[in-house]
Design an enzyme around this catalytic site. Structure first.
Site, short mmCIF file in Angstrom:
data_model
loop_
_atom_site.label_atom_id
_atom_site.label_comp_id
_atom_site.label_asym_id
_atom_site.label_seq_id
_atom_site.Cartn_x
_atom_site.Cartn_y
_atom_site.Cartn_z
N TYR A 48 0.85 -1.20 0.00
CA TYR A 48 0.00 0.00 0.00
C TYR A 48 0.87 1.24 0.00
O TYR A 48 1.81 1.33 0.79
CB TYR A 48 -0.93 0.03 1.22
N GLU B 120 -0.48 4.78 -0.52
CA GLU B 120 -1.28 6.00 -0.69
C GLU B 120 -0.42 7.23 -0.49
O GLU B 120 0.37 7.30 0.45
CB GLU B 120 -2.44 6.02 0.30
N ASP C 11 -4.81 13.87 -25.56
CA ASP C 11 -4.91 12.48 -25.15
C ASP C 11 -4.23 11.65 -26.23
O ASP C 11 -4.81 11.35 -27.26
CB ASP C 11 -6.40 12.11 -25.01
N THR D 267 -2.52 6.31 -22.28
CA THR D 267 -2.46 4.96 -21.76
C THR D 267 -1.04 4.46 -22.01
O THR D 267 -0.32 5.00 -22.85
CB THR D 267 -3.45 4.02 -22.49
N LYS E 75 -0.94 0.69 -25.34
CA LYS E 75 -1.27 0.59 -26.76
C LYS E 75 0.04 0.60 -27.56
O LYS E 75 0.85 -0.30 -27.37
CB LYS E 75 -2.24 1.70 -27.12
N ARG F 52 -1.17 -2.36 -18.84
CA ARG F 52 -2.31 -1.46 -18.77
C ARG F 52 -1.99 -0.40 -17.71
O ARG F 52 -1.48 -0.72 -16.64
CB ARG F 52 -3.59 -2.20 -18.37
C1 LIG Z 1 -7.88 3.71 -24.99
C2 LIG Z 1 -8.18 5.14 -24.82
C3 LIG Z 1 -8.57 5.66 -23.58
C4 LIG Z 1 -8.98 4.81 -22.39
O1 LIG Z 1 -8.15 3.90 -21.93
P1 LIG Z 1 -8.63 2.72 -20.92
O2 LIG Z 1 -7.34 2.29 -20.37
O3 LIG Z 1 -9.32 1.71 -21.78
O4 LIG Z 1 -9.53 3.32 -19.91
C5 LIG Z 1 -8.73 7.04 -23.47
N1 LIG Z 1 -8.53 7.84 -24.52
C6 LIG Z 1 -8.17 7.38 -25.75
C7 LIG Z 1 -7.98 8.33 -26.87
C8 LIG Z 1 -8.00 6.01 -25.92
O5 LIG Z 1 -7.68 5.55 -27.14
#
Ligand SMILES: *Cc1c(COP(=O)(O)O)cnc(C)c1O
Length: 389
Positions: A46, A48, A196, A222, A225, A231
């Site tokens: 933990y 926090e 993003d 993220t 990807k 993740r």
């Molecule tokens: C995949 C994605 C997210 C969200 O990611 P998660 O890990 O699935 O919650 C947010 N914004 C964009 C542009 C994405 O492609």
């Protein structure tokens, strides 16, 4: 493993992954080192709070893990710690984006984001997402003729609606994004610019796609990807008198979360180091070359590619233009061992459950060593599977 039921399922998924050709644009294959970090005893701790300011004892080791992850994240994207801060604790992309809203906006404020059906993400203000329930989305999309962003139109919308924040960076947009144009539009209406870069972070890290950091106030991504990590998510905040960095940290913890997942943070740190290698630069360039080869061959075989091609890892194919629904196409491809997802295309006349398109991405197969010639063969295989319908 003592739990034979779960062991069997893990083995079954390993076999499935090995066998399938994976063109899901948001997926990738992590290294053994990333898996080892994820499966480590760090999950027991933990922590926090933030390094040096924890609410539990025993954090001397995990403090180093989190500091290292942050250091590597800044270094990978060429950022100085004087100018940029990074938060490594958000559990995934959606909670990271929610943290930005909580940090910078008042309830009900207007956020300009691309609509889901044009390539935006749920968390860019869609009504079924918390971001659309507690804030007001000012939607934008692509132009009907080119199926690419029309910045003049975006500027008109921004000046008319005066949003508090503009979000750039998408889920199903194959083309280059002009970050500077977004900055100019945000300045014209006094909005924050949030980028993003979830889908393209690995391409940016590898120097194969323009970096948004010269222009954005906040960058979220993220880590699972094109960046090829576990993740998870990162939130970068520009450090200046507005103290966005402090607001982001507070929004993540204690605003939205308790303890961070330190095994995940360690695995992110591993992936960030991998992404800084010369081999990863080559990988990022190959991902795009592969997507371009796949798109070109599909086009040659008579398939309509949204916007005419791609500048990234991602391709949208209009299968309905050949009389096939997106669901039918995705099912036919799965039967042929190729995994994709059905996807809406801009101005889609069909419903979301069975839209007009499929989305293809090359990040995963490129990790497994695919080159342009494999993509040409794959395009032909896709064509055969779809024409058989
Ligand atoms: C995949 C994605 C997210 C969200 O990611 P998660 O890990 O699935 O919650 C947010 N914004 C964009 C542009 C994405 O492609």
């Amino acid at each position: 493993m003592k739990d034979k039921q779960i062991e069997k399922l893990i083995k079954a998924e390993q076999a499935r992954q090995k066998k399938a050709i994976n063109l899901i644009a948001s997926e990738n294959y992590v290294s053994k080192d990333v898996l080892d970090a994820l499966g480590s005893e760090l999950t027991n701790k933990y922590a926090e709070g933030y390094p040096g300011k924890r609410y539990y004892g025993g954090n001397s080791v995990v403090d180093k893990v989190e500091n290292l992850a942050a250091e590597r994240a800044l270094e990978l994207f060429g950022l100085s710690p004087e100018e940029w801060h990074v938060n490594t604790q958000a559990l995934s992309g959606s909670p990271a984006n929610l943290a930005v809203y909580v940090a910078l906006l008042e309830k009900g404020d207007k956020v300009m984001g691309m609509s889901l059906d044009q390539g935006g993400h749920l968390t860019h203000g869609h009504k079924v997402s918390a971001t659309g329930k507690f804030w007001t989305q000012v939607p934008y999309g692509v132009s009907k003729d080119s199926e690419t962003l029309d910045y003049e139109n975006l500027r008109d919308i921004a000046l008319r609606e005066m949003p508090k924040m503009i979000i750039a960076g998408f889920t199903a947009y194959p083309r280059m994004i002009d970050w500077k144009r977004f900055r100019d539009i945000a300045d014209a209406c006094g909005a924050y610019l949030m980028v993003d870069m979830s889908h393209i972070a690995g391409l940016v890290a590898g120097g194969a796609y323009p970096s948004p950091f010269l222009y954005a106030d906040i960058v979220t991504t993220t880590t699972h990807k094109t960046l090829r990590g576990p993740r998870g998510a990162l939130i970068f905040a520009k450090k200046d008198a507005r103290e966005l960095n402090k607001k982001i940290d507070k929004a993540v913890f204690p605003g939205l979360q308790g303890g961070p997942h330190m095994n995940q943070t360690a695995a992110i740190a591993v992936a960030l180091k991998e992404a800084a290698s010369p081999a990863f630069k080559k990988y990022a360039r190959q991902v795009i070359k592969n997507a371009q080869a796949l798109a070109a061959e599909l086009k040659k075989l008579g398939w309509r590619i949204i916007s005419g091609g791609t500048d990234s890892h991602l391709i949208l194919v209009d299968v309905a233009s050949q009389g096939i629904g997106g669901k039918e196409a995705s099912d036919a491809l799965e039967a042929a061992g190729i995994i994709v997802n059905k996807n809406a295309i801009p101005f889609d006349a069909r419903p979301p459950v069975d839209p007009s398109g499929i989305r293809l991405g090359t990040a995963g197969e490129t990790t497994r060593g695919a080159k342009e010639k494999d993509m040409i063969a794959l395009a032909r295989k896709i064509d055969r599977a779809l024409r058989r319908k």
